[in-house]
Design a protein around this motif. Sequence first.
Motif, PDB file in Angstrom:
ATOM      1  N   PHE A 142       1.135 -12.274  -3.797  1.00 48.77           N
ATOM      2  CA  PHE A 142       0.055 -11.329  -3.528  1.00 48.77           C
ATOM      3  C   PHE A 142      -0.654 -11.735  -2.242  1.00 48.77           C
ATOM      4  CE2 PHE A 142       0.795 -10.344  -7.893  1.00 48.77           C
ATOM      5  CZ  PHE A 142       0.286  -9.074  -8.119  1.00 48.77           C
ATOM      6  N   LYS A 143      -1.150 -10.735  -1.524  1.00 43.76           N
ATOM      7  CA  LYS A 143      -1.885 -10.962  -0.283  1.00 43.76           C
ATOM      8  C   LYS A 143      -3.248 -10.292  -0.389  1.00 43.76           C
ATOM      9  CE  LYS A 143       1.772 -12.691   1.771  1.00 43.76           C
ATOM     10  NZ  LYS A 143       2.022 -14.054   1.523  1.00 43.76           N
ATOM     11  N   PRO A 144      -4.306 -10.991   0.011  1.00 44.18           N
ATOM     12  CA  PRO A 144      -5.626 -10.352   0.025  1.00 44.18           C
ATOM     13  C   PRO A 144      -5.637  -9.191   1.021  1.00 44.18           C
ATOM     14  CG  PRO A 144      -5.830 -12.736   0.252  1.00 44.18           C
ATOM     15  CD  PRO A 144      -4.378 -12.392   0.408  1.00 44.18           C
ATOM     16  N   TYR A 145      -6.246  -8.078   0.632  1.00 50.09           N
ATOM     17  CA  TYR A 145      -6.364  -6.961   1.561  1.00 50.09           C
ATOM     18  C   TYR A 145      -7.799  -6.486   1.726  1.00 50.09           C
ATOM     19  CZ  TYR A 145      -6.545  -3.694  -2.412  1.00 50.09           C
ATOM     20  OH  TYR A 145      -6.895  -3.018  -3.562  1.00 50.09           O
ATOM     21  N   SER A 146      -8.717  -6.988   0.910  1.00 49.58           N
ATOM     22  CA  SER A 146     -10.113  -6.610   1.052  1.00 49.58           C
ATOM     23  C   SER A 146     -10.967  -7.595   0.252  1.00 49.58           C
ATOM     24  CB  SER A 146     -10.332  -5.184   0.532  1.00 49.58           C
ATOM     25  OG  SER A 146     -11.678  -4.789   0.684  1.00 49.58           O
ATOM     26  N   ALA A 147     -12.212  -7.744   0.673  1.00 49.42           N
ATOM     27  CA  ALA A 147     -13.150  -8.597  -0.063  1.00 49.42           C
ATOM     28  C   ALA A 147     -14.542  -7.988   0.061  1.00 49.42           C
ATOM     29  CB  ALA A 147     -13.141 -10.013   0.485  1.00 49.42           C
ATOM     30  N   GLN A 148     -15.272  -8.042  -1.037  1.00 54.06           N
ATOM     31  CA  GLN A 148     -16.653  -7.560  -1.075  1.00 54.06           C
ATOM     32  C   GLN A 148     -17.440  -8.494  -1.985  1.00 54.06           C
ATOM     33  OE1 GLN A 148     -16.433  -3.558  -2.518  1.00 54.06           O
ATOM     34  NE2 GLN A 148     -15.648  -2.750  -0.608  1.00 54.06           N
ATOM     35  N   GLU A 149     -18.425  -9.137  -1.432  1.00 50.17           N
ATOM     36  CA  GLU A 149     -19.257 -10.096  -2.160  1.00 50.17           C
ATOM     37  C   GLU A 149     -18.385 -11.071  -2.938  1.00 50.17           C
ATOM     38  OE1 GLU A 149     -22.608  -8.418  -4.185  1.00 50.17           O
ATOM     39  OE2 GLU A 149     -22.941  -6.963  -2.592  1.00 50.17           O
ATOM     40  N   ASN A 150     -18.398 -11.036  -4.271  1.00 55.49           N
ATOM     41  CA  ASN A 150     -17.644 -11.989  -5.085  1.00 55.49           C
ATOM     42  C   ASN A 150     -16.242 -11.506  -5.452  1.00 55.49           C
ATOM     43  OD1 ASN A 150     -19.698 -13.962  -5.240  1.00 55.49           O
ATOM     44  ND2 ASN A 150     -20.755 -12.702  -6.750  1.00 55.49           N
ATOM     45  N   LEU A 151     -15.860 -10.324  -4.997  1.00 57.98           N
ATOM     46  CA  LEU A 151     -14.567  -9.753  -5.363  1.00 57.98           C
ATOM     47  C   LEU A 151     -13.566  -9.872  -4.223  1.00 57.98           C
ATOM     48  CD1 LEU A 151     -15.708  -6.471  -7.143  1.00 57.98           C
ATOM     49  CD2 LEU A 151     -14.987  -8.620  -8.207  1.00 57.98           C
ATOM     50  N   GLN A 182      -7.596  -7.770  -8.722  1.00 57.91           N
ATOM     51  CA  GLN A 182      -8.800  -8.311  -8.098  1.00 57.91           C
ATOM     52  C   GLN A 182      -9.219  -9.583  -8.797  1.00 57.91           C
ATOM     53  OE1 GLN A 182     -11.540  -5.064  -8.678  1.00 57.91           O
ATOM     54  NE2 GLN A 182     -12.518  -6.069 -10.398  1.00 57.91           N
ATOM     55  N   ILE A 183      -9.874 -10.430  -8.041  1.00 58.44           N
ATOM     56  CA  ILE A 183     -10.412 -11.686  -8.549  1.00 58.44           C
ATOM     57  C   ILE A 183     -11.922 -11.645  -8.384  1.00 58.44           C
ATOM     58  CG2 ILE A 183     -10.469 -14.194  -8.251  1.00 58.44           C
ATOM     59  CD1 ILE A 183      -7.757 -13.189  -9.228  1.00 58.44           C
ATOM     60  N   ASP A 184     -12.635 -11.954  -9.450  1.00 61.33           N
ATOM     61  CA  ASP A 184     -14.096 -12.020  -9.419  1.00 61.33           C
ATOM     62  C   ASP A 184     -14.491 -13.490  -9.418  1.00 61.33           C
ATOM     63  OD1 ASP A 184     -16.833 -12.048  -9.903  1.00 61.33           O
ATOM     64  OD2 ASP A 184     -16.739 -10.506 -11.460  1.00 61.33           O
ATOM     65  N   ALA A 185     -15.046 -13.944  -8.311  1.00 61.16           N
ATOM     66  CA  ALA A 185     -15.385 -15.362  -8.140  1.00 61.16           C
ATOM     67  C   ALA A 185     -16.549 -15.811  -9.025  1.00 61.16           C
ATOM     68  CB  ALA A 185     -15.702 -15.652  -6.681  1.00 61.16           C
TER      69      ALA A 185
END
Length: 112
Positions: A90-99, A70-73
Amino acid sequence: MWKDYIKERENLDTYENETGFLTYEIHDGICFMSDIYVKPEHRGTSAGYKLYLAVKNIAIDSGCTSIRGQIDATTPNWQLSYNLMMRLGFKPYSAQENLTYLQLKLYTVRGT
């Protein structure tokens, strides 16, 4: 001693070399990468990539089918980690707020 502390407190394993470390957990065939740290004098080199490759090999040897991270923006220089993970496939599979959660499918040849 730090590795023991992280294992006891957060149930994370640690791969470490002279340039830094990467913490991870293997659960149900998935390797979850948690934290990566590269000493300042080794940043901008292949040090982070080498830490990742070592953990990727551990994941493959453990029979994992994917690696997640995970990446925390909100963290400094988060774009560098995000860009590296994208270059690694890697491929993004989910995002929530800054993550942003990313995954890499591992394709391994089993048998002979």
